[in-house]
Design a protein around this motif. Structure first.
Motif, PDB file in Angstrom:
ATOM      1  N   ALA A 217     -33.774   9.449  17.720  1.00 13.03           N
ATOM      2  CA  ALA A 217     -33.353  10.851  17.792  1.00 13.03           C
ATOM      3  C   ALA A 217     -33.598  11.586  16.479  1.00 13.03           C
ATOM      4  O   ALA A 217     -32.744  12.326  15.984  1.00 13.03           O
ATOM      5  CB  ALA A 217     -31.887  10.960  18.199  1.00 13.03           C
ATOM      6  N   VAL A 219     -35.569  14.448  14.251  1.00 11.77           N
ATOM      7  CA  VAL A 219     -36.181  15.761  14.466  1.00 11.77           C
ATOM      8  C   VAL A 219     -37.684  15.631  14.254  1.00 11.77           C
ATOM      9  O   VAL A 219     -38.109  14.985  13.283  1.00 11.77           O
ATOM     10  CB  VAL A 219     -35.571  16.790  13.485  1.00 11.77           C
ATOM     11  CG1 VAL A 219     -36.287  18.135  13.594  1.00 11.77           C
ATOM     12  CG2 VAL A 219     -34.071  16.950  13.754  1.00 11.77           C
ATOM     13  N   HIS A 222     -35.453  15.068  18.979  1.00 13.19           N
ATOM     14  CA  HIS A 222     -34.016  14.879  19.116  1.00 13.19           C
ATOM     15  C   HIS A 222     -33.402  15.637  20.287  1.00 13.19           C
ATOM     16  O   HIS A 222     -32.185  15.547  20.504  1.00 13.19           O
ATOM     17  CB  HIS A 222     -33.342  15.392  17.838  1.00 13.19           C
ATOM     18  CG  HIS A 222     -33.468  16.887  17.681  1.00 13.19           C
ATOM     19  ND1 HIS A 222     -34.660  17.491  17.354  1.00 13.19           N
ATOM     20  CD2 HIS A 222     -32.568  17.895  17.849  1.00 13.19           C
ATOM     21  CE1 HIS A 222     -34.486  18.794  17.301  1.00 13.19           C
ATOM     22  NE2 HIS A 222     -33.235  19.067  17.608  1.00 13.19           N
ATOM     23  N   ALA A 225     -30.629  14.236  22.647  1.00 13.96           N
ATOM     24  CA  ALA A 225     -29.456  13.516  22.135  1.00 13.96           C
ATOM     25  C   ALA A 225     -28.129  14.154  22.548  1.00 13.96           C
ATOM     26  O   ALA A 225     -27.254  13.471  23.093  1.00 13.96           O
ATOM     27  CB  ALA A 225     -29.539  13.413  20.614  1.00 13.96           C
ATOM     28  N   SER A 278     -34.558  15.989   9.785  1.00 14.41           N
ATOM     29  CA  SER A 278     -33.389  15.465  10.507  1.00 14.41           C
ATOM     30  C   SER A 278     -32.100  15.797   9.774  1.00 14.41           C
ATOM     31  O   SER A 278     -31.088  16.164  10.398  1.00 14.41           O
ATOM     32  CB  SER A 278     -33.519  13.951  10.697  1.00 14.41           C
ATOM     33  OG  SER A 278     -34.658  13.624  11.464  1.00 14.41           O
ATOM     34  N   GLY A 282     -29.943  18.400  11.885  1.00 13.20           N
ATOM     35  CA  GLY A 282     -28.749  17.751  12.420  1.00 13.20           C
ATOM     36  C   GLY A 282     -27.472  18.376  11.900  1.00 13.20           C
ATOM     37  O   GLY A 282     -26.537  18.655  12.667  1.00 13.20           O
ATOM     38  N   TYR A 298     -25.251  15.381  16.932  1.00 16.00           N
ATOM     39  CA  TYR A 298     -26.017  16.029  15.865  1.00 16.00           C
ATOM     40  C   TYR A 298     -25.754  15.362  14.516  1.00 16.00           C
ATOM     41  O   TYR A 298     -26.650  15.273  13.666  1.00 16.00           O
ATOM     42  CB  TYR A 298     -25.683  17.522  15.815  1.00 16.00           C
ATOM     43  CG  TYR A 298     -26.226  18.290  16.992  1.00 16.00           C
ATOM     44  CD1 TYR A 298     -27.592  18.285  17.271  1.00 16.00           C
ATOM     45  CD2 TYR A 298     -25.399  19.009  17.841  1.00 16.00           C
ATOM     46  CE1 TYR A 298     -28.106  18.980  18.356  1.00 16.00           C
ATOM     47  CE2 TYR A 298     -25.899  19.711  18.925  1.00 16.00           C
ATOM     48  CZ  TYR A 298     -27.259  19.689  19.182  1.00 16.00           C
ATOM     49  OH  TYR A 298     -27.767  20.368  20.263  1.00 16.00           O
ATOM     50  N   ILE A 301     -28.007  12.401  14.178  1.00 20.63           N
ATOM     51  CA  ILE A 301     -29.375  12.803  13.799  1.00 20.63           C
ATOM     52  C   ILE A 301     -29.466  12.910  12.280  1.00 20.63           C
ATOM     53  O   ILE A 301     -30.403  12.404  11.649  1.00 20.63           O
ATOM     54  CB  ILE A 301     -29.740  14.143  14.465  1.00 20.63           C
ATOM     55  CG1 ILE A 301     -29.813  13.980  15.988  1.00 20.63           C
ATOM     56  CG2 ILE A 301     -31.062  14.675  13.920  1.00 20.63           C
ATOM     57  CD1 ILE A 301     -29.929  15.296  16.737  1.00 20.63           C
TER      58      ILE A 301
END
Length: 479
Positions: A217, A219, A222, A225, A278, A282, A298, A301
């Protein structure tokens, strides 16, 4: 296969046999309680087998598997997580009317897939492990098909996971076309002699990164997720957040060590970009979340973006930092999702933040566990998250990975906001938590509370005394 090799495979053989044992128990119409207890005992047998084979390692089972201290560490962490998930699953599913027995077959099969990834040294075993893990997760995510948007979440994961598997296979095929082998060490030997790596290898590696990025997951892979975390049953969400990602990360690290990834600036640049993206995306997306499962999605991530900083450093220090981070992260999520599981009712999961308002007055232990877990995710001193982030930062600074390191520091400050926002909800206002009907024997609730209290203690011990754990990790990695 020699007797020594067969013995080394014993933990994984026991995991494979466990799902068959559960099938037999279901065929004899035994109760959910019996299946739960037998499943826990089987996991204890796997842990005992891991300890038994330690003295004979490392052992290569050519061409597919490499069983060594690295594999034992990651497999042990997987079994530890599954043991806690199994305990939480009992209360979660027993309080609902759906038949939970087949759930444990899928749980053991998914665990076997993740464990296979930790010992893989070949593209074939890698793909078998990924598919065994993914196919089991399709059913696990949609297990409660009449609630929580489970079918929608399962279908989203099914489509995207199938697409990522296609990417993975195509990337493997391109590398095989150039290298003529699918074994990690042989691929490293083939490409090490070329100053300019073949375009086929570059394309294949790039396509495989897409598949790995989906599984972790990262970026920009992602998008599944948050919806899957929210729609899946809470124990399954916890499995995806911990066990699934531990297995995939383990095989990624083994492949990177085999080919000496740090000697390829292009690959390091790609992973640095994924890590930075990420961490930023996230944390930013978590800022406005009012659903705790989506918030933790998140957050995960961002945390795997942090973990990539240790991955980029490579070598023993990088692997030590990465494993300690995974250990702290896993215990933290087991604690947080354990609270969500215990507070969930028969009708719906405890996922809205309003549910947690005034929790400290209603249930001080649950509030304390969730508070320490969120402190750990934020990297507050005296919790496991602080030394975990410190080791990752130290590894990054040692290799002068300044862009990811600076991003890690800045985004950790952003993360403080939404973690502290949730903590403030626990202590403000009057309790909004509805009274939950306790339909099971008090022993099961007591055992679960005791487990969460033990996880709380572990988070504090890892935060205060990380040195002995790091020494143990180092000892296993030298095997």
């Amino acid at each position: 296969m020699s007797e020594i090799q067969f013995d080394a495979l014993l933990p994984y053989t026991l995991l494979a046999a466990s799902s068959m044992v559960i099938i037999l128990l279901i065929a004899f119409r035994l109760s959910h309680t019996v299946i739960q207890v037998v499943g826990f005992l089987l996991l204890c047998l796997v842990i005992a087998a891991l300890l038994k084979v330690r003295s004979s390692l490392p052992i290569a089972i050519l061409p597919l598997f490499q069983i060594d201290g690295f594999a034992l560490l990651f497999t042990g962490l997987i079994i530890f997580c599954v043991s806690i998930i199994g305990l939480l699953s009992y209360i979660y599913f027993e309080e609902r009317e759906e038949n939970p027995k087949e759930y444990y077959i899928l749980l053991f099969l998914a665990t076997l897939g993740a464990a296979i990834l930790t010992i893989s040294r070949h593209f074939i075993s890698l793909f078998i492990g990924v598919e065994l893990l993914s196919v089991s997760l399709y059913a696990l995510i949609g297990y409660l098909r009449t609630r929580n948007n489970a079918v929608e979440a399962g279908m989203k994961y099914l489509v995207l996971a199938a697409l990522s598997s296609a990417f993975l296979l195509f990337g493997m095929a391109l590398i095989y076309m150039d290298a003529g082998t699918m074994e990690f060490a042989a691929i490293a030997q083939k490409i090490s002699g070329h100053p300019a790596t073949s375009p086929l290898v570059i394309m294949g590696a790039g396509i495989m990164i897409v598949a790995i990025g989906f599984k972790l997951a990262l970026v920009p892979f992602h998008l599944w997720a948050a919806d899957v975390y929210q729609g899946a049953p809470t124990p399954v969400t916890l499995f995806i957040a911990t066990v699934s990602k531990i297995g995939v990360f383990a095989v990624l690290v083994r492949f990177a060590l085999a080919i000496d990834l740090q000697h390829y600036p292009q690959a390091s640049t790609v992973f640095s970009i994924l890590a930075i993206a990420s961490m930023i995306v996230g944390n930013v997306l978590a800022l406005r979340q009012q659903n705790i499962k989506r918030l933790l999605a998140y957050s995960s991530i961002a945390h795997f973006g942090y973990l990539l900083v240790a991955f980029l450093t490579g070598g023993g220090a990088g692997v030590e930092a990465a494993f300690f981070y995974l250990l702290a992260y896993s215990i933290t999520l087991l604690s947080a999702f354990g609270v969500v599981t215990l507070l969930s009712t028969r009708q719906r999961d405890a996922e809205d933040l309003t549910t947690y308002r005034g929790l400290f007055r209603k249930d001080p232990l649950m509030a304390a566990v969730l508070t320490v877990a969120l402190f750990s995710l934020a990297g507050i001193p005296l919790t496991a998250g602080f030394p975990a982030k410190f080791f990752v930062l130290t590894a990054g600074v040692r290799l002068h990975l300044w862009p990811p390191v600076i991003t890690l520091v800045l985004t950790s400050v952003i993360g403080l906001y939404y973690y502290l926002r949730v903590i403030s909800v626990l202590f403000e206002g009057s309790p909004h938590l509805e009274i939950k009907e306790r339909t099971l024997h008090p022993f099961f609730y007591t055992a679960t509370y005791a487990t969460l209290a033990a996880l709380l203690l572990l988070l504090c011990l890892l935060g205060v005394f990380p040195g002995s754990i790091v020494e143990g990790i180092r000892a296993y990695l030298l095997i």
